[in-house]
Design a protein around this motif. Structure first.
Motif, mmCIF file in Angstrom:
data_model
loop_
_atom_site.group_PDB
_atom_site.id
_atom_site.type_symbol
_atom_site.label_atom_id
_atom_site.label_comp_id
_atom_site.label_asym_id
_atom_site.label_seq_id
_atom_site.Cartn_x
_atom_site.Cartn_y
_atom_site.Cartn_z
ATOM 1 N N ALA A 184 34.450 49.989 72.422
ATOM 2 C CA ALA A 184 35.200 50.430 71.242
ATOM 3 C C ALA A 184 36.542 49.711 71.162
ATOM 4 O O ALA A 184 37.194 49.478 72.184
ATOM 5 C CB ALA A 184 35.424 51.937 71.297
ATOM 6 N N ILE A 185 36.939 49.367 69.954
ATOM 7 C CA ILE A 185 38.276 48.863 69.662
ATOM 8 C C ILE A 185 38.864 49.753 68.572
ATOM 9 O O ILE A 185 38.328 49.826 67.464
ATOM 10 C CB ILE A 185 38.269 47.402 69.203
ATOM 11 C CG1 ILE A 185 37.727 46.484 70.324
ATOM 12 C CG2 ILE A 185 39.672 46.958 68.800
ATOM 13 C CD1 ILE A 185 37.623 45.025 69.918
ATOM 14 N N VAL A 186 39.935 50.444 68.894
ATOM 15 C CA VAL A 186 40.586 51.379 67.972
ATOM 16 C C VAL A 186 41.866 50.737 67.463
ATOM 17 O O VAL A 186 42.747 50.371 68.248
ATOM 18 C CB VAL A 186 40.898 52.716 68.673
ATOM 19 C CG1 VAL A 186 41.656 53.645 67.734
ATOM 20 C CG2 VAL A 186 39.613 53.374 69.162
ATOM 21 N N SER A 187 41.962 50.596 66.140
ATOM 22 C CA SER A 187 43.140 50.003 65.513
ATOM 23 C C SER A 187 43.965 51.091 64.830
ATOM 24 O O SER A 187 43.413 51.995 64.197
ATOM 25 C CB SER A 187 42.712 48.968 64.464
ATOM 26 O OG SER A 187 43.809 48.591 63.654
ATOM 27 N N PHE A 188 45.292 50.977 64.960
ATOM 28 C CA PHE A 188 46.176 51.922 64.290
ATOM 29 C C PHE A 188 46.606 51.432 62.913
ATOM 30 O O PHE A 188 47.535 51.976 62.311
ATOM 31 C CB PHE A 188 47.375 52.227 65.179
ATOM 32 C CG PHE A 188 47.000 53.039 66.391
ATOM 33 C CD1 PHE A 188 46.815 54.403 66.302
ATOM 34 C CD2 PHE A 188 46.764 52.422 67.603
ATOM 35 C CE1 PHE A 188 46.428 55.147 67.404
ATOM 36 C CE2 PHE A 188 46.379 53.153 68.717
ATOM 37 C CZ PHE A 188 46.215 54.525 68.614
ATOM 38 N N GLY A 189 45.936 50.392 62.413
ATOM 39 C CA GLY A 189 46.091 49.983 61.031
ATOM 40 C C GLY A 189 47.280 49.100 60.748
ATOM 41 O O GLY A 189 47.564 48.797 59.577
ATOM 42 N N ASN A 190 47.966 48.614 61.771
ATOM 43 C CA ASN A 190 49.152 47.786 61.555
ATOM 44 C C ASN A 190 49.002 46.426 62.230
ATOM 45 O O ASN A 190 49.975 45.815 62.665
ATOM 46 C CB ASN A 190 50.390 48.498 62.106
ATOM 47 C CG ASN A 190 50.271 48.852 63.579
ATOM 48 O OD1 ASN A 190 49.181 48.829 64.129
ATOM 49 N ND2 ASN A 190 51.387 49.198 64.200
ATOM 50 N N ASN A 191 47.753 45.957 62.335
ATOM 51 C CA ASN A 191 47.466 44.698 63.020
ATOM 52 C C ASN A 191 47.135 43.603 62.016
ATOM 53 O O ASN A 191 46.853 43.864 60.843
ATOM 54 C CB ASN A 191 46.295 44.905 63.994
ATOM 55 C CG ASN A 191 46.575 46.009 64.995
ATOM 56 O OD1 ASN A 191 47.368 45.843 65.902
ATOM 57 N ND2 ASN A 191 45.927 47.161 64.809
ATOM 58 N N ARG A 192 47.124 42.356 62.503
ATOM 59 C CA ARG A 192 46.817 41.201 61.662
ATOM 60 C C ARG A 192 45.708 40.415 62.343
ATOM 61 O O ARG A 192 45.935 39.776 63.383
ATOM 62 C CB ARG A 192 48.077 40.343 61.464
ATOM 63 C CG ARG A 192 49.117 41.082 60.602
ATOM 64 C CD ARG A 192 50.512 40.586 60.821
ATOM 65 N NE ARG A 192 50.986 40.783 62.171
ATOM 66 C CZ ARG A 192 51.397 41.954 62.670
ATOM 67 N NH1 ARG A 192 51.357 43.041 61.919
ATOM 68 N NH2 ARG A 192 51.820 42.045 63.919
ATOM 69 N N ILE A 193 44.503 40.523 61.766
ATOM 70 C CA ILE A 193 43.314 39.857 62.298
ATOM 71 C C ILE A 193 42.863 38.864 61.230
ATOM 72 O O ILE A 193 42.318 39.256 60.194
ATOM 73 C CB ILE A 193 42.182 40.864 62.601
ATOM 74 C CG1 ILE A 193 42.725 42.113 63.315
ATOM 75 C CG2 ILE A 193 41.075 40.192 63.390
ATOM 76 C CD1 ILE A 193 43.367 41.867 64.649
ATOM 77 N N ALA A 194 43.114 37.575 61.451
ATOM 78 C CA ALA A 194 42.830 36.596 60.406
ATOM 79 C C ALA A 194 42.726 35.200 61.016
ATOM 80 O O ALA A 194 43.237 34.939 62.108
ATOM 81 C CB ALA A 194 43.936 36.608 59.348
ATOM 82 N N GLY A 195 42.044 34.314 60.289
ATOM 83 C CA GLY A 195 41.994 32.916 60.691
ATOM 84 C C GLY A 195 41.122 32.638 61.893
ATOM 85 O O GLY A 195 41.200 31.556 62.489
ATOM 86 N N ASN A 196 40.269 33.582 62.266
ATOM 87 C CA ASN A 196 39.307 33.364 63.336
ATOM 88 C C ASN A 196 37.992 32.873 62.733
ATOM 89 O O ASN A 196 37.713 33.116 61.552
ATOM 90 C CB ASN A 196 39.071 34.663 64.099
ATOM 91 C CG ASN A 196 40.363 35.276 64.610
ATOM 92 O OD1 ASN A 196 40.940 34.817 65.577
ATOM 93 N ND2 ASN A 196 40.833 36.332 63.924
ATOM 94 N N THR A 197 37.171 32.200 63.512
ATOM 95 C CA THR A 197 35.873 31.792 62.979
ATOM 96 C C THR A 197 35.104 33.013 62.483
ATOM 97 O O THR A 197 34.538 33.025 61.393
ATOM 98 C CB THR A 197 35.061 31.046 64.053
ATOM 99 O OG1 THR A 197 35.833 29.927 64.536
ATOM 100 C CG2 THR A 197 33.754 30.547 63.488
ATOM 101 N N THR A 198 35.095 34.073 63.286
ATOM 102 C CA THR A 198 34.595 35.391 62.872
ATOM 103 C C THR A 198 35.663 36.404 63.231
ATOM 104 O O THR A 198 35.970 36.590 64.414
ATOM 105 C CB THR A 198 33.280 35.744 63.578
ATOM 106 O OG1 THR A 198 32.296 34.736 63.295
ATOM 107 C CG2 THR A 198 32.774 37.101 63.129
#
Length: 209
Positions: A184-198
């Motif tokens: 499991a990966i739990v995010s608190f909604g204030n992260n930046r996930i971008a520019g990855n192949t997937t």
């Protein structure tokens, strides 16, 4: 001894490609690593594998080029069957290791202001197969973990693995967020996930409290 408190400070330790682990902890109460550079080991920069309940603190340290394809890694937090580990890493840079930081069964790890880049496996890993492995990331950065093609910025592997992320940037990895085996990966909604192949996605996003 089981009650020993060890402090390692202001050292640069070069494994020269043949040293096994930069720092190998198997028994004691507490290990402090401060303002060190650990590099070029055939296995890990830090192997923290206590046989009882122990604590690890790493601050202001660089761990790099521990990238053996079988046993390499920046920091392994992997207690033995009778042990447990609580670890805190603050302002630690992890460059070109097989994995940046790995937390396995019976570990609870907090990372703040840490960077994992150029890993061959994953930047930050929680691997919990039968007992909980918990990793909490605050204000951390996972980037350029992109060779080979299945390299992840953050990996949660196993049904007992949990990663919590807050104010984390994950960019330019082959896989941004990746879970396998029920992790499991739990995010608190204030992260930046971008520019990855997937890019991937967290498994849940609870509301802020």
């Amino acid at each position: 001894g089981p009650n020993d408190v060890i402090t390692i400070r202001n050292l640069s330790i070069d494994g020269a490609g043949t040293g096994i682990n930069g720092i190998n902890f198997v028994s004691g109460a507490v290990l402090h690593i401060e303002n060190c550079v650990l590099f070029n080991f055939s296995q890990r920069g830090v192997a923290f594998q206590p046989g009882a309940a122990s604590r690890l603190f790493i601050k202001d340290t660089i761990i790099r080029n521990n990238n053996n394809a079988t046993n390499g890694g920046g920091v392994l937090i992997g207690p033995g069957a009778g042990g447990s580990a609580n670890a805190t890493l603050d302002n630690v840079r992890l460059d070109e290791n097989l994995a940046g930081v790995t937390a396995s069964d019976r570990s609870v790890v907090v990372l703040r202001n840490c960077i994992a880049t150029g890993s061959l496996n994953a930047g930050f890993v929680a691997a919990g197969s039968s007992v909980a492995a918990v990793m909490n990331l605050e204000n951390c950065f996972a980037s350029d973990n992109n060779a080979p093609a299945n390299t992840a910025g953050i990996l949660s592997a196993g049904a007992q693995a949990l990663v919590r992320i807050s104010n984390v940037m994950v960019v330019n990895n082959s896989l941004g967020l990746f879970t396998t085996g029920g992790g499991a990966i739990v995010s608190f909604g204030n992260n930046r996930i971008a520019g990855n192949t997937t890019d991937g996605a967290p498994t849940s996003t609870p509301g802020q409290k």
